[in-house]
Design a protein around this motif. Sequence first.
Motif, PDB file in Angstrom:
ATOM      1  N   LYS A 164      10.173   2.218   1.147  1.00  0.00           N
ATOM      2  CA  LYS A 164       8.899   2.765   1.639  1.00  0.00           C
ATOM      3  C   LYS A 164       7.780   1.724   1.712  1.00  0.00           C
ATOM      4  CE  LYS A 164       9.778   7.426  -0.064  1.00  0.00           C
ATOM      5  NZ  LYS A 164       9.349   8.477  -1.003  1.00  0.00           N
ATOM      6  N   LYS A 165       8.018   0.529   1.149  1.00  0.00           N
ATOM      7  CA  LYS A 165       7.002  -0.518   1.066  1.00  0.00           C
ATOM      8  C   LYS A 165       5.751  -0.005   0.354  1.00  0.00           C
ATOM      9  CE  LYS A 165       8.797  -3.028   4.962  1.00  0.00           C
ATOM     10  NZ  LYS A 165       8.609  -3.570   6.277  1.00  0.00           N
ATOM     11  N   THR A 166       6.005   0.612  -0.805  1.00  0.00           N
ATOM     12  CA  THR A 166       4.926   1.115  -1.653  1.00  0.00           C
ATOM     13  C   THR A 166       5.157   0.631  -3.076  1.00  0.00           C
ATOM     14  OG1 THR A 166       6.100   3.173  -2.203  1.00  0.00           O
ATOM     15  CG2 THR A 166       4.629   3.227  -0.276  1.00  0.00           C
ATOM     16  N   TYR A 167       4.121   0.701  -3.856  1.00  0.00           N
ATOM     17  CA  TYR A 167       4.289   0.496  -5.292  1.00  0.00           C
ATOM     18  C   TYR A 167       3.557   1.610  -6.019  1.00  0.00           C
ATOM     19  CZ  TYR A 167      -0.321  -1.835  -5.592  1.00  0.00           C
ATOM     20  OH  TYR A 167      -1.653  -2.142  -5.549  1.00  0.00           O
ATOM     21  N   THR A 168       4.059   1.943  -7.201  1.00  0.00           N
ATOM     22  CA  THR A 168       3.468   3.011  -7.999  1.00  0.00           C
ATOM     23  C   THR A 168       2.932   2.423  -9.288  1.00  0.00           C
ATOM     24  OG1 THR A 168       4.948   4.655  -7.043  1.00  0.00           O
ATOM     25  CG2 THR A 168       3.903   5.228  -9.142  1.00  0.00           C
ATOM     26  N   GLN A 178      -0.197   6.484  -9.542  1.00  0.00           N
ATOM     27  CA  GLN A 178      -0.704   6.494  -8.179  1.00  0.00           C
ATOM     28  C   GLN A 178       0.156   5.570  -7.340  1.00  0.00           C
ATOM     29  OE1 GLN A 178      -4.581   4.639  -6.792  1.00  0.00           O
ATOM     30  NE2 GLN A 178      -5.163   6.802  -6.894  1.00  0.00           N
ATOM     31  N   THR A 179       0.579   6.066  -6.177  1.00  0.00           N
ATOM     32  CA  THR A 179       1.403   5.272  -5.262  1.00  0.00           C
ATOM     33  C   THR A 179       0.540   4.729  -4.137  1.00  0.00           C
ATOM     34  OG1 THR A 179       3.366   6.562  -5.802  1.00  0.00           O
ATOM     35  CG2 THR A 179       3.414   5.330  -3.734  1.00  0.00           C
ATOM     36  N   ARG A 180       0.744   3.464  -3.814  1.00  0.00           N
ATOM     37  CA  ARG A 180      -0.045   2.790  -2.784  1.00  0.00           C
ATOM     38  C   ARG A 180       0.869   2.045  -1.817  1.00  0.00           C
ATOM     39  NH1 ARG A 180      -4.966   0.410  -6.551  1.00  0.00           N
ATOM     40  NH2 ARG A 180      -5.575   2.449  -7.348  1.00  0.00           N
ATOM     41  N   ALA A 181       0.592   2.200  -0.530  1.00  0.00           N
ATOM     42  CA  ALA A 181       1.298   1.436   0.498  1.00  0.00           C
ATOM     43  C   ALA A 181       0.699   0.032   0.543  1.00  0.00           C
ATOM     44  CB  ALA A 181       1.156   2.118   1.851  1.00  0.00           C
ATOM     45  N   PHE A 182       1.537  -0.949   0.889  1.00  0.00           N
ATOM     46  CA  PHE A 182       1.031  -2.311   0.990  1.00  0.00           C
ATOM     47  C   PHE A 182       1.780  -3.094   2.056  1.00  0.00           C
ATOM     48  CE2 PHE A 182       4.583  -2.745  -1.878  1.00  0.00           C
ATOM     49  CZ  PHE A 182       5.119  -3.999  -1.605  1.00  0.00           C
ATOM     50  N   THR A 183       1.120  -4.131   2.550  1.00  0.00           N
ATOM     51  CA  THR A 183       1.747  -5.082   3.467  1.00  0.00           C
ATOM     52  C   THR A 183       1.377  -6.485   2.998  1.00  0.00           C
ATOM     53  OG1 THR A 183      -0.138  -5.069   4.983  1.00  0.00           O
ATOM     54  CG2 THR A 183       1.676  -3.534   5.467  1.00  0.00           C
ATOM     55  N   ILE A 184       2.292  -7.404   3.214  1.00  0.00           N
ATOM     56  CA  ILE A 184       2.048  -8.806   2.895  1.00  0.00           C
ATOM     57  C   ILE A 184       2.334  -9.610   4.155  1.00  0.00           C
ATOM     58  CG2 ILE A 184       2.735 -10.799   1.510  1.00  0.00           C
ATOM     59  CD1 ILE A 184       3.598  -8.821  -0.684  1.00  0.00           C
ATOM     60  N   ALA A 185       1.354 -10.421   4.547  1.00  0.00           N
ATOM     61  CA  ALA A 185       1.509 -11.330   5.680  1.00  0.00           C
ATOM     62  C   ALA A 185       1.002 -12.692   5.230  1.00  0.00           C
ATOM     63  CB  ALA A 185       0.738 -10.831   6.891  1.00  0.00           C
ATOM     64  N   GLY A 186       1.928 -13.614   5.031  1.00  0.00           N
ATOM     65  CA  GLY A 186       1.535 -14.923   4.517  1.00  0.00           C
ATOM     66  C   GLY A 186       0.941 -14.776   3.134  1.00  0.00           C
ATOM     67  N   ASP A 187      -0.293 -15.253   2.970  1.00  0.00           N
ATOM     68  CA  ASP A 187      -0.989 -15.181   1.682  1.00  0.00           C
ATOM     69  C   ASP A 187      -1.946 -13.998   1.601  1.00  0.00           C
ATOM     70  OD1 ASP A 187       0.288 -17.358   0.591  1.00  0.00           O
ATOM     71  OD2 ASP A 187      -1.266 -18.787   1.159  1.00  0.00           O
ATOM     72  N   PRO A 228      -5.078   5.544  -1.799  1.00  0.00           N
ATOM     73  CA  PRO A 228      -5.294   6.889  -1.266  1.00  0.00           C
ATOM     74  C   PRO A 228      -6.328   7.713  -2.014  1.00  0.00           C
ATOM     75  CG  PRO A 228      -3.308   6.855  -2.592  1.00  0.00           C
ATOM     76  CD  PRO A 228      -3.808   5.433  -2.527  1.00  0.00           C
ATOM     77  N   SER A 229      -6.698   7.276  -3.222  1.00  0.00           N
ATOM     78  CA  SER A 229      -7.604   8.095  -4.032  1.00  0.00           C
ATOM     79  C   SER A 229      -8.402   7.196  -4.974  1.00  0.00           C
ATOM     80  CB  SER A 229      -6.793   9.122  -4.834  1.00  0.00           C
ATOM     81  OG  SER A 229      -7.635   9.873  -5.649  1.00  0.00           O
ATOM     82  N   THR A 230      -9.577   6.777  -4.529  1.00  0.00           N
ATOM     83  CA  THR A 230     -10.395   5.899  -5.366  1.00  0.00           C
ATOM     84  C   THR A 230     -11.078   6.696  -6.473  1.00  0.00           C
ATOM     85  OG1 THR A 230     -12.487   6.094  -4.169  1.00  0.00           O
ATOM     86  CG2 THR A 230     -10.878   4.505  -3.300  1.00  0.00           C
ATOM     87  N   SER A 231     -11.581   6.005  -7.460  1.00  0.00           N
ATOM     88  CA  SER A 231     -12.243   6.666  -8.583  1.00  0.00           C
ATOM     89  C   SER A 231     -13.625   7.207  -8.218  1.00  0.00           C
ATOM     90  CB  SER A 231     -12.344   5.715  -9.779  1.00  0.00           C
ATOM     91  OG  SER A 231     -13.073   4.559  -9.424  1.00  0.00           O
ATOM     92  N   GLU A 248      -9.159   0.596   1.714  1.00  0.00           N
ATOM     93  CA  GLU A 248      -8.228  -0.507   1.933  1.00  0.00           C
ATOM     94  C   GLU A 248      -8.771  -1.708   1.182  1.00  0.00           C
ATOM     95  OE1 GLU A 248      -5.917  -2.025   5.648  1.00  0.00           O
ATOM     96  OE2 GLU A 248      -7.827  -3.130   5.582  1.00  0.00           O
ATOM     97  N   LEU A 249      -7.896  -2.317   0.402  1.00  0.00           N
ATOM     98  CA  LEU A 249      -8.238  -3.518  -0.352  1.00  0.00           C
ATOM     99  C   LEU A 249      -7.476  -4.682   0.260  1.00  0.00           C
ATOM    100  CD1 LEU A 249      -7.741  -1.893  -3.848  1.00  0.00           C
ATOM    101  CD2 LEU A 249      -9.931  -2.350  -2.754  1.00  0.00           C
ATOM    102  N   VAL A 250      -8.162  -5.793   0.473  1.00  0.00           N
ATOM    103  CA  VAL A 250      -7.521  -6.984   1.013  1.00  0.00           C
ATOM    104  C   VAL A 250      -7.658  -8.093  -0.025  1.00  0.00           C
ATOM    105  CG1 VAL A 250      -7.511  -8.692   2.875  1.00  0.00           C
ATOM    106  CG2 VAL A 250      -8.090  -6.302   3.381  1.00  0.00           C
ATOM    107  N   TYR A 251      -6.523  -8.710  -0.331  1.00  0.00           N
ATOM    108  CA  TYR A 251      -6.469  -9.789  -1.309  1.00  0.00           C
ATOM    109  C   TYR A 251      -5.869 -11.043  -0.677  1.00  0.00           C
ATOM    110  CZ  TYR A 251      -7.175  -6.376  -5.064  1.00  0.00           C
ATOM    111  OH  TYR A 251      -7.690  -5.406  -5.894  1.00  0.00           O
ATOM    112  N   LYS A 252      -6.178 -12.177  -1.285  1.00  0.00           N
ATOM    113  CA  LYS A 252      -5.575 -13.449  -0.903  1.00  0.00           C
ATOM    114  C   LYS A 252      -4.850 -13.989  -2.130  1.00  0.00           C
ATOM    115  CE  LYS A 252      -6.717 -18.075   0.687  1.00  0.00           C
ATOM    116  NZ  LYS A 252      -7.765 -19.050   0.918  1.00  0.00           N
ATOM    117  N   ARG A 253      -3.638 -14.513  -1.905  1.00  0.00           N
ATOM    118  CA  ARG A 253      -2.872 -15.065  -3.018  1.00  0.00           C
ATOM    119  C   ARG A 253      -3.619 -16.245  -3.628  1.00  0.00           C
ATOM    120  NH1 ARG A 253       2.170 -14.215  -4.690  1.00  0.00           N
ATOM    121  NH2 ARG A 253       2.883 -13.284  -2.745  1.00  0.00           N
ATOM    122  N   ALA A 254      -3.781 -16.219  -4.941  1.00  0.00           N
ATOM    123  CA  ALA A 254      -4.439 -17.313  -5.644  1.00  0.00           C
ATOM    124  C   ALA A 254      -3.480 -18.488  -5.730  1.00  0.00           C
ATOM    125  CB  ALA A 254      -4.862 -16.858  -7.036  1.00  0.00           C
TER     126      ALA A 254
END
Length: 168
Positions: free
Chosen positions: A116-120, A136-145, A152-155, A161-167
């Motif tokens: 499903k390309k999700t993590y819980t 809580q289960t969240r869908a994610f995608t990784i493209a490069g870094d 789906p349910s913030t506090s 949508e959260l966007v991160y860059k690999r450190a």
Amino acid sequence: MNRRNILDIAAITTLAFVLPTSSVMSQKGSMKEQLAGTWTLVSATTKLPDGSPAWGTNPKGLLILTENGYFSSQIVRSDLPKFKSENRAQGTPEENKAVVEGSSSTFGTYTVDETKKTYTLKFEGSSFPNRVGTEQTRAFTIAGDELKIANPSTSVGGSSELVYKRAR
């Protein structure tokens, strides 16, 4: 052209083909292997009930996902006020309110669903105590870094949508 120059050109040509593929090779492996690591927050679409950005215009954050299934996440507004007292246990009601509304910290364990390309996430601790003991289960995608996560349910209500860059 002497033999040394030919070898230099051959080595440079080989590197030109090998280096780009090493970046692609780092994308191989299971989704969990790709997800594991340290990520710095780039942006978040989380909104407060009044429509303003929950984390301000320049949020700061760190997401750590270990290979053995633990996570730690912190997000803070970059414009949090400093406490006048220099002692966090002596903050004014206004200072405390700003910190509670402008920061989130969670930790616990996680599992990945490769199909499903999700993590819980299983929350073991949180600055929002209502999360503790929940999942809580969240869908994610990784493209490069870049890592994009659908929360789906913030506090503070709603999704984000959260966007991160690999450190590095």
